[in-house]
Scaffold this motif. Sequence first.
Motif, short mmCIF file in Angstrom:
data_model
loop_
_atom_site.label_atom_id
_atom_site.label_comp_id
_atom_site.label_asym_id
_atom_site.label_seq_id
_atom_site.Cartn_x
_atom_site.Cartn_y
_atom_site.Cartn_z
N UNK A 50 2.54 -8.81 1.34
CA UNK A 50 2.13 -9.81 2.33
C UNK A 50 0.63 -9.74 2.57
N UNK A 51 0.12 -8.52 2.74
CA UNK A 51 -1.29 -8.37 3.04
C UNK A 51 -2.17 -8.81 1.87
N UNK A 52 -1.76 -8.45 0.66
CA UNK A 52 -2.53 -8.86 -0.52
C UNK A 52 -2.51 -10.37 -0.70
N UNK A 54 -13.43 -1.50 0.27
CA UNK A 54 -12.15 -1.00 -0.22
C UNK A 54 -12.40 0.24 -1.09
N UNK A 55 -12.53 1.43 -0.48
CA UNK A 55 -12.80 2.64 -1.26
C UNK A 55 -11.71 2.94 -2.29
N UNK A 56 -10.45 2.63 -1.96
CA UNK A 56 -9.36 2.88 -2.91
C UNK A 56 -9.52 2.03 -4.16
N UNK A 95 -3.02 2.79 5.83
CA UNK A 95 -1.86 3.45 5.25
C UNK A 95 -1.81 3.24 3.74
N UNK A 96 -2.06 2.01 3.30
CA UNK A 96 -2.05 1.73 1.86
C UNK A 96 -3.22 2.38 1.15
N UNK A 97 -4.37 2.47 1.81
CA UNK A 97 -5.52 3.10 1.17
C UNK A 97 -5.35 4.59 0.98
N UNK A 98 -4.41 5.20 1.72
CA UNK A 98 -4.16 6.63 1.58
C UNK A 98 -3.03 6.93 0.59
N UNK A 105 -4.36 -4.86 -1.33
CA UNK A 105 -3.92 -4.75 0.06
C UNK A 105 -4.53 -3.54 0.76
N UNK A 106 -5.00 -2.55 -0.01
CA UNK A 106 -5.59 -1.36 0.60
C UNK A 106 -6.85 -1.68 1.38
#
Length: 283
Positions: free
Chosen positions: A168-170, A220-222, A150-153, A144-145
Amino acid sequence: MDLEKPPATASEIHVPAPTGWPMTASFGFTLVLAGLITHPLVSVFGAVILVMGLVGWFRAVLPHEAHATVPVELETGVALTASREVRHLEIGEQGHRARLPLKVYPYSAGIRGGLTGGAAMALLAILYGLIGHKSIWYPINLLAAAGSAKLSAMSYEQLLAFSGAGLVLASVIHIAASTLVGLLYSVLLPIFPRRPILVGGIIAPLLWSGLLYSTQNIINPTLNARIDWPWFMTCQFAFGVLAGLVVARHQRVFTLQYLPLAARLGVEAPGFMAEKDGEEPKP
């Protein structure tokens, strides 16, 4: 008339000799232009090739044009018979244009294959989260990140916790990607009819993983910083094998290329009504 050229006989003709010098000259000219934005040595190298190509090209036509002798192949005529009925050409007959493959898998097969492979991939990802991080939410939040700053941080501890927005996003990302790749399988697998599992289960996941490896830092860097590539490749192969199996087990259908334009547009007219059902038209 070229005096150095032997006279043609009834069984052979003289045609201009083939030469690769024009292609050599064009390649050199391309390098000359490429050197303007790269390095001057590229232009110098291209100029040398360009001159070589032009000299070879001119020598092929001056002072006398080079010719090659080609044997004449006589064709026997085909007797035509009169008929009151219109005979429709089969695909590929008498030079009739045909686009390959002639049969493809329906889009519904690709959607089913993509969702089946996506389900297997999701189960393996959750298993990875339980074994490696003691949390089923870790791989979900990582995926989802890609669509949430927000999730990636999030920190490592936050990625282990449940997130409704992350779930939901994933789910949306995973279902959409699985469906699109499944549709791609339904289009590509008919091109390789003999080895659908090899293409769908090994070659395609390798190509897809290589593409993600080179672009993951941007998408997706995370996930790129925390991804476990052995587990990721296992999930990709599982998706490819199951999606390829589901798609390959469906019956292929004819493409619409053999139908007249009026039938493909749905025009209901005499002579086209039966063709839409794959039958011969009735006069």
